[in-house]
Design a protein around this motif. Structure first.
Motif, mmCIF file in Angstrom:
data_model
loop_
_atom_site.group_PDB
_atom_site.id
_atom_site.type_symbol
_atom_site.label_atom_id
_atom_site.label_comp_id
_atom_site.label_asym_id
_atom_site.label_seq_id
_atom_site.Cartn_x
_atom_site.Cartn_y
_atom_site.Cartn_z
ATOM 1 N N GLY A 1 0.784 -1.227 0.000
ATOM 2 C CA GLY A 1 0.000 0.000 0.000
ATOM 3 C C GLY A 1 0.815 1.276 0.000
ATOM 4 N N ASP A 2 0.362 2.239 0.809
ATOM 5 C CA ASP A 2 1.005 3.554 0.842
ATOM 6 C C ASP A 2 2.454 3.473 1.281
ATOM 7 N N LEU A 3 2.779 2.548 2.149
ATOM 8 C CA LEU A 3 4.164 2.420 2.600
ATOM 9 C C LEU A 3 5.059 1.943 1.462
ATOM 10 N N SER A 4 4.584 0.992 0.687
ATOM 11 C CA SER A 4 5.352 0.511 -0.462
ATOM 12 C C SER A 4 5.596 1.638 -1.461
ATOM 13 N N ASP A 5 4.556 2.445 -1.724
ATOM 14 C CA ASP A 5 4.697 3.572 -2.649
ATOM 15 C C ASP A 5 5.699 4.594 -2.119
ATOM 16 N N ALA A 6 5.632 4.883 -0.804
ATOM 17 C CA ALA A 6 6.542 5.856 -0.207
ATOM 18 C C ALA A 6 7.980 5.357 -0.243
ATOM 19 N N VAL A 7 8.183 4.069 0.013
ATOM 20 C CA VAL A 7 9.520 3.479 -0.036
ATOM 21 C C VAL A 7 10.112 3.646 -1.431
ATOM 22 N N THR A 8 9.321 3.328 -2.442
ATOM 23 C CA THR A 8 9.785 3.466 -3.827
ATOM 24 C C THR A 8 10.157 4.910 -4.141
ATOM 25 N N ASP A 9 9.292 5.840 -3.778
ATOM 26 C CA ASP A 9 9.554 7.261 -4.063
ATOM 27 C C ASP A 9 10.830 7.739 -3.380
ATOM 28 N N VAL A 10 11.011 7.396 -2.111
ATOM 29 C CA VAL A 10 12.188 7.855 -1.358
ATOM 30 C C VAL A 10 13.461 7.220 -1.913
ATOM 31 N N LEU A 11 13.419 5.937 -2.215
ATOM 32 C CA LEU A 11 14.599 5.265 -2.759
ATOM 33 C C LEU A 11 15.067 5.918 -4.053
ATOM 34 N N PHE A 12 14.143 6.148 -4.973
ATOM 35 C CA PHE A 12 14.534 6.714 -6.262
ATOM 36 C C PHE A 12 14.868 8.199 -6.157
ATOM 37 N N LYS A 13 14.290 8.889 -5.189
ATOM 38 C CA LYS A 13 14.506 10.329 -5.075
ATOM 39 C C LYS A 13 15.824 10.685 -4.415
ATOM 40 N N TYR A 14 16.283 9.851 -3.456
ATOM 41 C CA TYR A 14 17.442 10.250 -2.658
ATOM 42 C C TYR A 14 18.647 9.320 -2.771
ATOM 43 N N SER A 15 18.518 8.182 -3.434
ATOM 44 C CA SER A 15 19.660 7.278 -3.551
ATOM 45 C C SER A 15 20.732 7.865 -4.450
ATOM 46 N N GLY A 16 21.973 7.437 -4.227
ATOM 47 C CA GLY A 16 23.099 7.932 -5.008
ATOM 48 C C GLY A 16 23.486 6.992 -6.129
ATOM 49 N N GLU A 17 24.550 7.337 -6.837
ATOM 50 C CA GLU A 17 25.002 6.538 -7.980
ATOM 51 C C GLU A 17 25.380 5.128 -7.570
ATOM 52 N N ASN A 18 25.922 4.956 -6.375
ATOM 53 C CA ASN A 18 26.351 3.633 -5.939
ATOM 54 C C ASN A 18 25.181 2.666 -5.758
ATOM 55 N N ASP A 19 23.975 3.203 -5.723
ATOM 56 C CA ASP A 19 22.792 2.360 -5.543
ATOM 57 C C ASP A 19 22.158 1.951 -6.866
ATOM 58 N N PHE A 20 22.840 2.252 -7.975
ATOM 59 C CA PHE A 20 22.222 2.007 -9.282
ATOM 60 C C PHE A 20 21.780 0.553 -9.449
ATOM 61 N N ASP A 21 22.672 -0.394 -9.140
ATOM 62 C CA ASP A 21 22.356 -1.808 -9.395
ATOM 63 C C ASP A 21 21.092 -2.241 -8.666
ATOM 64 N N SER A 22 20.970 -1.847 -7.399
ATOM 65 C CA SER A 22 19.798 -2.281 -6.628
ATOM 66 C C SER A 22 18.526 -1.611 -7.132
ATOM 67 N N LEU A 23 18.617 -0.326 -7.515
ATOM 68 C CA LEU A 23 17.422 0.365 -7.994
ATOM 69 C C LEU A 23 17.011 -0.133 -9.379
ATOM 70 N N ALA A 24 18.003 -0.367 -10.237
ATOM 71 C CA ALA A 24 17.696 -0.889 -11.567
ATOM 72 C C ALA A 24 17.044 -2.265 -11.451
ATOM 73 N N LYS A 25 17.552 -3.083 -10.529
ATOM 74 C CA LYS A 25 16.969 -4.408 -10.320
ATOM 75 C C LYS A 25 15.550 -4.282 -9.774
ATOM 76 N N ARG A 26 15.350 -3.307 -8.873
ATOM 77 C CA ARG A 26 14.017 -3.108 -8.305
ATOM 78 C C ARG A 26 13.011 -2.789 -9.406
ATOM 79 N N PHE A 27 13.413 -1.925 -10.347
ATOM 80 C CA PHE A 27 12.522 -1.581 -11.462
ATOM 81 C C PHE A 27 12.343 -2.765 -12.408
ATOM 82 N N ASN A 28 13.450 -3.397 -12.773
ATOM 83 C CA ASN A 28 13.402 -4.446 -13.786
ATOM 84 C C ASN A 28 12.663 -5.689 -13.303
ATOM 85 N N ASP A 29 12.711 -5.950 -11.992
ATOM 86 C CA ASP A 29 12.075 -7.150 -11.459
ATOM 87 C C ASP A 29 10.577 -6.998 -11.241
ATOM 88 N N LEU A 30 10.073 -5.772 -11.354
ATOM 89 C CA LEU A 30 8.638 -5.591 -11.192
ATOM 90 C C LEU A 30 7.895 -6.318 -12.303
#
Length: 272
Positions: free
Chosen positions: A66-95
């Motif tokens: 629900g809302d927590l999942s949406d907020a987690v996604t927004d915060v991760l993509f909004k504030y993560s740095g370059e070093n987090d690319f692999d995990s964020l790309a995987k998060r998007f690609n695995d959906l």
């Protein structure tokens, strides 16, 4: 006593961006209600992005909804740095293919706007293009204008404005080719008269001029849209077929409003 009311109160307090509420937001993250925890995470991100990102990463390792999942996604993509690319790309690609992945397009492209590593950037763009191209043809008329015109073209414009020409050109290479239309030349004064804030219902949108030669429409929480001249006072939206913006003037030649036409209908923007 109702969790949705408490969630709404936290959301309202969050709009003040007052550090005095930090402890309240942190405490609310542990609430059993996903709505309360989600609104608390969003509110916390506005006053302490570091703490919000740490908590979002922790939540991402759990099964939240629900809302927590949406907020987690927004915060991760909004504030993560370059070093987090692999995990964020995987998060998007695995959906899984579907609405959820479509809704994450905008947060993902917001993150890609900050990625300077060209190899990683290209991987991210390829993921978006792959998603676009797997959408069944029967739905493409509705999804292509958004993905090509707002997501990808907006990403290319952002990279170009930062001087990252190679990245901008890579995005443009993924956009559909189209015949060149006759060039319509506007002097800066012609464009400037359209610039300003407009009210569409209760929402305020902006029309801005860039480099004295390009006009853009900015709608809150949407990617920037580039307007392309069609005729006097009428513009198309780049890579968005069947969308147009027509400006109206009063007897003094002053722009008073515009009509935004789309396949869904028309919306009027009144100049403030």
């Amino acid at each position: 006593p109702k969790s949705l009311v408490r969630a709404g109160a936290i959301s309202a307090l969050g709009r003040y961006k007052n550090p005095a509420y930090r402890s309240l937001f942190l405490s609310a993250l542990n609430d059993s209600s996903y709505s309360i925890a989600g609104n608390a995470l969003t509110a916390l991100s506005e006053i302490d992005s570091t703490a919000a990102l740490e908590n979002a990463k922790s939540f991402s390792r759990q099964h939240v909804k629900g809302d927590l999942s949406d907020a987690v996604t927004d915060v991760l993509f909004k504030y993560s740095g370059e070093n987090d690319f692999d995990s964020l790309a995987k998060r998007f690609n695995d959906l899984p293919f579907g609405t959820e992945k479509f809704m994450v397009l905008q947060p993902f492209v917001g993150y890609l706007k900050r990625v300077k590593n060209t190899d990683n950037f290209k991987k991210g763009v390829d993921m978006i293009v792959s998603f676009r191209d797997t959408i069944p043809s029967g739905y493409r008329q509705q999804t292509d204008p958004y993905i090509n015109g707002m997501i990808l073209n907006g990403l290319a414009s952002s990279k170009q404005s930062k001087g990252l020409t190679d990245q901008a050109e890579y995005v443009r290479s993924k956009l559909p080719s189209r015949p060149k239309a006759p060039v319509t030349v506007f002097i800066p004064a012609d464009l400037q008269k359209y610039a300003g804030e407009y009210n569409i219902g209760t929402e305020t949108v902006k029309v801005v001029v860039k480099d004295n030669k390009s006009l853009f429409l900015n709608i809150p929480e949407q990617p920037e849209m580039e307007l392309t001249p069609v005729s006097k006072d009428k513009f198309g939206i780049k890579f968005m077929d069947n969308y147009s913006v027509s400006f109206n003037e009063n007897d003094k030649g002053e722009v008073t409003d515009f009509i935004l036409k789309s396949p869904e209908g028309e919306a009027k923007g009144v100049k403030k």
